[in-house]
Write an enzyme that holds these catalytic residues in place. Structure first.
Site, short mmCIF file in Angstrom:
data_model
loop_
_atom_site.label_atom_id
_atom_site.label_comp_id
_atom_site.label_asym_id
_atom_site.label_seq_id
_atom_site.Cartn_x
_atom_site.Cartn_y
_atom_site.Cartn_z
N ALA A 9 0.74 -1.16 0.03
CA ALA A 9 -0.11 -0.07 0.13
C ALA A 9 0.83 1.13 -0.07
CB ALA A 9 -0.90 0.08 1.18
N ARG A 15 -3.45 8.46 -10.28
CA ARG A 15 -4.65 8.39 -11.17
C ARG A 15 -5.96 8.72 -10.34
NH1 ARG A 15 -3.65 2.81 -14.00
NH2 ARG A 15 -2.26 2.69 -12.03
N GLY A 135 -0.10 -6.55 -16.15
CA GLY A 135 1.09 -7.72 -16.59
C GLY A 135 0.58 -8.69 -17.39
N GLU A 149 5.60 -7.14 -17.65
CA GLU A 149 4.61 -5.81 -17.63
C GLU A 149 4.38 -5.18 -18.96
OE1 GLU A 149 3.59 -4.78 -14.38
OE2 GLU A 149 4.07 -6.71 -14.22
N LYS A 325 -31.99 14.39 14.81
CA LYS A 325 -30.51 14.36 15.16
C LYS A 325 -30.35 14.08 16.56
CE LYS A 325 -28.02 17.06 16.69
NZ LYS A 325 -27.42 18.24 17.21
N ARG A 413 -50.53 32.76 22.35
CA ARG A 413 -51.15 32.67 21.40
C ARG A 413 -51.48 34.27 21.21
NH1 ARG A 413 -55.59 28.16 20.16
NH2 ARG A 413 -53.80 26.72 19.51
C1 UD1 Z 1 0.98 -4.94 -10.95
C2 UD1 Z 1 1.75 -5.89 -11.43
C3 UD1 Z 1 1.10 -6.33 -12.85
C4 UD1 Z 1 -0.36 -6.57 -12.32
C5 UD1 Z 1 -0.99 -5.64 -11.47
C6 UD1 Z 1 -2.44 -5.92 -11.19
C7 UD1 Z 1 4.03 -5.52 -10.80
C8 UD1 Z 1 5.50 -5.02 -11.35
N1 UD1 Z 1 3.14 -5.43 -11.77
O1 UD1 Z 1 1.12 -3.69 -11.63
O2 UD1 Z 1 1.72 -7.49 -13.32
O3 UD1 Z 1 -1.13 -6.99 -13.62
O4 UD1 Z 1 0.02 -5.08 -10.37
O5 UD1 Z 1 -3.18 -4.85 -10.54
O6 UD1 Z 1 4.00 -6.02 -9.56
N2 UD1 Z 1 3.18 -0.57 -4.56
C9 UD1 Z 1 4.21 -0.32 -3.17
N3 UD1 Z 1 5.28 0.14 -3.63
C10 UD1 Z 1 5.56 0.52 -4.75
C11 UD1 Z 1 4.85 0.41 -5.94
C12 UD1 Z 1 3.41 -0.38 -5.51
O7 UD1 Z 1 3.70 -0.76 -2.19
O8 UD1 Z 1 7.04 0.95 -4.96
C13 UD1 Z 1 1.96 -0.97 -4.28
C14 UD1 Z 1 0.75 -0.09 -4.57
O9 UD1 Z 1 0.20 0.57 -3.46
C15 UD1 Z 1 -0.53 -0.90 -5.06
C16 UD1 Z 1 0.39 -2.46 -5.42
O10 UD1 Z 1 1.61 -2.21 -4.89
O11 UD1 Z 1 -1.04 -1.44 -3.87
C17 UD1 Z 1 0.34 -2.59 -7.05
O12 UD1 Z 1 1.15 -1.17 -7.45
P1 UD1 Z 1 0.71 -0.77 -8.96
O13 UD1 Z 1 1.51 0.32 -9.17
O14 UD1 Z 1 -0.66 -0.53 -9.03
O15 UD1 Z 1 1.29 -2.04 -9.74
P2 UD1 Z 1 0.73 -2.10 -11.37
O16 UD1 Z 1 1.46 -1.37 -12.26
O17 UD1 Z 1 -0.87 -2.06 -11.63
MG MG Z 2 -2.59 -1.17 -9.86
#
Ligand code: UD1
Ligand code: MG
Length: 431
Positions: A9, A15, A135, A149, A325, A413
């Site tokens: 997380a 986005r 991915g 990816e 309330k 009244r």
């Molecule tokens: C990732 C997967 C992709 C998959 C997709 C599914 C990788 C390299 N790719 O891509 O294959 O199809 O999820 O949703 O893993 N996060 C961290 N630290 C970071 C980056 C991300 O904790 O440095 C966490 C984000 O908060 C998120 C999760 O990892 O909860 C996924 O990160 P996100 O950037 O959404 O990965 P995708 O590019 O969607």
């Molecule tokens: Mg994602």
């Protein structure tokens, strides 16, 4: 089975175009991350949440609701990416389940399916009509060979419609060994967790694809995704309560918070909103009413009634355009057009149309107490703080500015004056 869980997380969630950290955006009244934490708690006693962006805000939100959750601050400057997120984590159990923090719809049953296979790595895959953004998973002879990816895909790989849903159950010993070996030689210059699959395959390990339902593993990256996920969650919440015996008229028009509970036979008519941790017992909520953080027992409200937080209704009838309330009403009837705030109203009391508790003087809020069997006539104002004891009759149009003793009549009244023949004198008329 003992399994450790790591929830990723740390990402920024660009986005979402929001100041709120992505994982704290709410779905059906609860931050996304809480939904996942709850699914994880059904499976594991060793849960670590990886944080970086707005780490303090996310950590505080979780700690306010859950205990026994560990936090890990990712070194995202030096080790960005989902692989970097896992550096330095020491899971307790032999198997580690890795989840994304932006996956609010996942259920404990769905996660069980990933921990079940006796594989070195089991990973969630979905077949999608439009695999854009995910991915791509390369499967040969029933085993996963590689995850590529999107940004690193060649033309042929872009056409693969089997994608990585982002949940993995990994042998903890392998994970410990592979994470420090990850490299960032890819388009995004990130450490990809997904590369552990290739490492495992190269060593002759087994990576098993577990095909999962998109509706359970949907990732939320934008406000449009948030709305889609909420629609799925709402359908699930309503189905559950209908199974428990709640009658919902035109369910697609009704909103029910994930924290709300119903007991016994309840009826929700179309357009009803239930916000927050409401408790609704054997009650009927009529069309287009909004109930927030309140309790209703053997009562009915609406159409178009509004219970604001802290209201408690027992054996009570609340009619149209009545707002309540922070009030306790037991055995009360308030049929039409009232505001009842910061009040306590007791059994057998009737609140006439248009009665207002004047609970606020512009500086502070005050209480109104009304006893048993009181009849408050229409269009009366009760200027708080004020107490009306049992068996009082308040005449219509009265402004109550002092306490009324039991058994009394309260009437304020202006005497009615009539002027005979005035109409024609004023407007003119037939001569
Ligand atoms: C990732 C997967 C992709 C998959 C997709 C599914 C990788 C390299 N790719 O891509 O294959 O199809 O999820 O949703 O893993 N996060 C961290 N630290 C970071 C980056 C991300 O904790 O440095 C966490 C984000 O908060 C998120 C999760 O990892 O909860 C996924 O990160 P996100 O950037 O959404 O990965 P995708 O590019 O969607
Ligand atoms: Mg994602």
């Amino acid at each position: 089975m003992s399994v450790s869980v790591v929830i990723l997380a740390a990402g920024q969630g660009t986005r979402m175009k929001s100041d709120t950290p992505k994982v704290l955006h709410e779905i059906s009244g609860k931050p996304m991350l809480f939904h996942i934490v709850e699914a994880a708690r059904a499976l594991s006693d060793d849960i670590t949440v990886v944080l970086y962006h707005r780490a303090d805000a996310v950590r505080e939100a979780i700690e306010a609701h859950y205990d026994n959750i560990a936090f890990h601050l990712q070194d995202a400057e030096n080790y960005p990416g989902t692989g970097g997120a896992l550096r330095g984590i020491e899971p307790k159990h032999a198997r580690t389940l890795i989840l994304n923090g932006d996956m609010p719809l996942v259920t404990p049953e769905a996660l069980h399916r990933l921990v079940e296979p006796d594989a070195d790595i089991a990973m969630s895959v979905i077949k999608l009509e439009n695999p854009d953004g995910y991915g791509r998973v390369i499967i040969e002879e029933g085993e996963v060979k590689e995850i590529v990816e999107q940004k690193d895909c060649n033309e042929a790989q872009l056409c693969v419609d089997t994608v990585n849903a982002g949940v993995y159950a990994v042998d903890t010993a392998l994970l410990r060994r592979y994470i420090p070996q990850l490299r960032n030689d890819n388009t995004q210059k990130e450490y990809y967790l997904t590369d552990i699959v290739k490492m495992a395959v190269d060593e002759g390990k087994h990576v098993v694809p577990v095909f999962v339902e998109e509706a359970l593993f949907k990732g939320v990256n934008s406000k449009a995704d948030l709305a889609d996920a909420e629609a799925i969650m709402q359908a699930r919440i309503k189905r559950r309560w209908m199974q428990e015996g709640v009658r919902i008229r035109m369910p697609e028009t009704v909103y029910i918070d994930a924290r709300a509970v119903f007991e016994g036979e309840c009826i929700l008519e179309n357009g009803v909103t239930i916000e927050g941790a409401c408790r609704i017992v054997r009650s009927h909520i009529k069309a287009h009413s909004v109930i927030e953080e309140s309790t209703m027992i053997d009562s009915d409200a609406g159409p178009m009634a509004h219970l604001r937080p802290g209201s408690y209704l027992e054996k009570t009838h609340i009619g149209n355009f009545v707002e309540v309330k922070k009030s306790t009403l037991k055995g009360v009837k308030a049929g039409h057009l009232s505001y009842l705030g910061d009040s306590e109203i007791d059994e057998g009391t009737n609140i006439g149309a248009g009665v207002i508790t004047c609970n606020y003087d512009g500086k502070a809020k005050y209480k109104t107490r009304i006893g048993k069997n009181v009849f408050v006539g229409s269009d009366s104002q009760l200027v708080a703080p004020v107490t009306i004891e049992d068996e009082v009759l308040v005449a219509a149009g009265t402004t109550v500015t002092k306490d009324i003793r039991s058994g009394a009549l309260a009437i304020s009244r202006t005497p009615l004056k009539t002027v005979a023949g005035f109409f024609r004198k004023f407007f003119g008329g037939v001569q």
